[in-house]
Structures are given as C-alpha cells and as structure tokens.
Design a protein around this motif. Structure first.
Motif, PDB file in Angstrom:
ATOM      1  N   TRP A  18     -10.350  -3.643   1.035  1.00  0.00           N
ATOM      2  CA  TRP A  18      -9.734  -2.633   1.888  1.00  0.00           C
ATOM      3  C   TRP A  18     -10.354  -2.748   3.272  1.00  0.00           C
ATOM      4  O   TRP A  18     -11.583  -2.805   3.411  1.00  0.00           O
ATOM      5  N   CYS A  69      -4.759  -3.238   2.548  1.00  0.00           N
ATOM      6  CA  CYS A  69      -5.229  -3.882   1.329  1.00  0.00           C
ATOM      7  C   CYS A  69      -5.105  -5.390   1.534  1.00  0.00           C
ATOM      8  O   CYS A  69      -4.149  -5.866   2.172  1.00  0.00           O
ATOM      9  N   CYS A 103      -2.750   0.224  -3.901  1.00  0.00           N
ATOM     10  CA  CYS A 103      -2.322  -1.110  -3.483  1.00  0.00           C
ATOM     11  C   CYS A 103      -1.778  -1.811  -4.719  1.00  0.00           C
ATOM     12  O   CYS A 103      -2.549  -2.164  -5.623  1.00  0.00           O
ATOM     13  N   LEU A 158      -8.096   3.215  -3.530  1.00  0.00           N
ATOM     14  CA  LEU A 158      -9.177   3.610  -2.635  1.00  0.00           C
ATOM     15  C   LEU A 158      -9.185   5.130  -2.601  1.00  0.00           C
ATOM     16  O   LEU A 158      -8.311   5.747  -1.985  1.00  0.00           O
ATOM     17  N   GLU A 176       0.831  -1.199   0.000  1.00  0.00           N
ATOM     18  CA  GLU A 176       0.000   0.000   0.000  1.00  0.00           C
ATOM     19  C   GLU A 176       0.869   1.253   0.000  1.00  0.00           C
ATOM     20  O   GLU A 176       2.009   1.242   0.495  1.00  0.00           O
ATOM     21  N   TYR A 191      -4.932   1.671   7.197  1.00  0.00           N
ATOM     22  CA  TYR A 191      -5.693   1.057   6.116  1.00  0.00           C
ATOM     23  C   TYR A 191      -4.877  -0.059   5.481  1.00  0.00           C
ATOM     24  O   TYR A 191      -3.693   0.123   5.164  1.00  0.00           O
TER      25      TYR A 191
END
Length: 124
Positions: A36, A96, A22, A81, A6, A94
């Motif tokens: 995600w 992936c 990603c 995203l 990511e 966050y």
C-alpha cells in the motif's frame, strides 16, 4: 498480468477509521508481496505498508505503525488496509500494488502492478 482494484476510500474525521480493500485478479499471488502506498497533493508517493501473501509477514512505515493494519483474505484474493486513529496528514490517494517477493517491498519503483487508487480525506 495481475489486475488490482481498490475500494473503500472516503471521508473520515480525525480519530476515526476506514478500511480499504484491494481485490486482485489475473494471477496466482502465492509468491507476491502486496503493498500500500499513498500520495498527497504536491508530494511524492510514499510507502504505507506491505504484506507477504504467503505467510502474512507485514511491514509498515513508521508514520502509520500502530495505527494501520494490513491483512489478506486468501479465498477472496483481497488485501485490506485497516486505518485507525486517522490524522489529517493521512489524507491522500491510496494505491494498492503487487510485486514478486522479496526484494525492496518499500520502494514504489519495484512494483509493476498498480491499482487505480482511492481517495482518503481526513478532516480535523
């Protein structure tokens, strides 16, 4: 073995936007779903959204629907995203993830492949 990396995290003000990327390698993604997820301090990892690599069908958590958009770039083996109208409660790491479609795309334990995560911080 699929590897995921990511990038794109950082700081944003409430109402602002960020785009996470990603990059996937190590396998053919045709039959995969890319998810995600995010995890805030002291909270469990939660589903944000997912995309079916073949066909591009998407799913979103209610908390981000209408604000976040997932897309993929086939030539680059990359999933994005796009986060807009950010809120302080979007602050999290966050992640992936990748799994073979079609079962349980909203469940973290269904994904065998994960990236290292990227921090997103939204200030009020």
């Amino acid at each position: 073995q699929v590897q995921l990396v990511e990038s794109g995290g950082g700081f944003a003000q409430a109402g602002g936007s960020l785009r996470l990327s990603c990059a996937a390698s190590g396998g053919t993604l045709t039959n995969y779903a890319m998810g995600w997820f995010r995890q805030a301090p002291g909270k469990e990892r939660e589903f944000v959204g997912a995309i079916r690599w073949s066909g591009g069908s998407t799913w979103y958590a209610d908390s981000v629907k209408g604000r976040f958009t997932i897309s993929r770039e086939n030539a680059q083996n990359t999933v994005y995203l796009q986060m807009s109208a950010l809120k302080p409660e979007d602050t999290a790491i966050y992640y992936c993830a990748a799994k073979l479609f079609p079962q349980r795309v909203g469940f973290a334990d269904a994904y065998p492949y994960w990236g290292q995560g990227t921090q997103v911080t939204v200030s009020s």
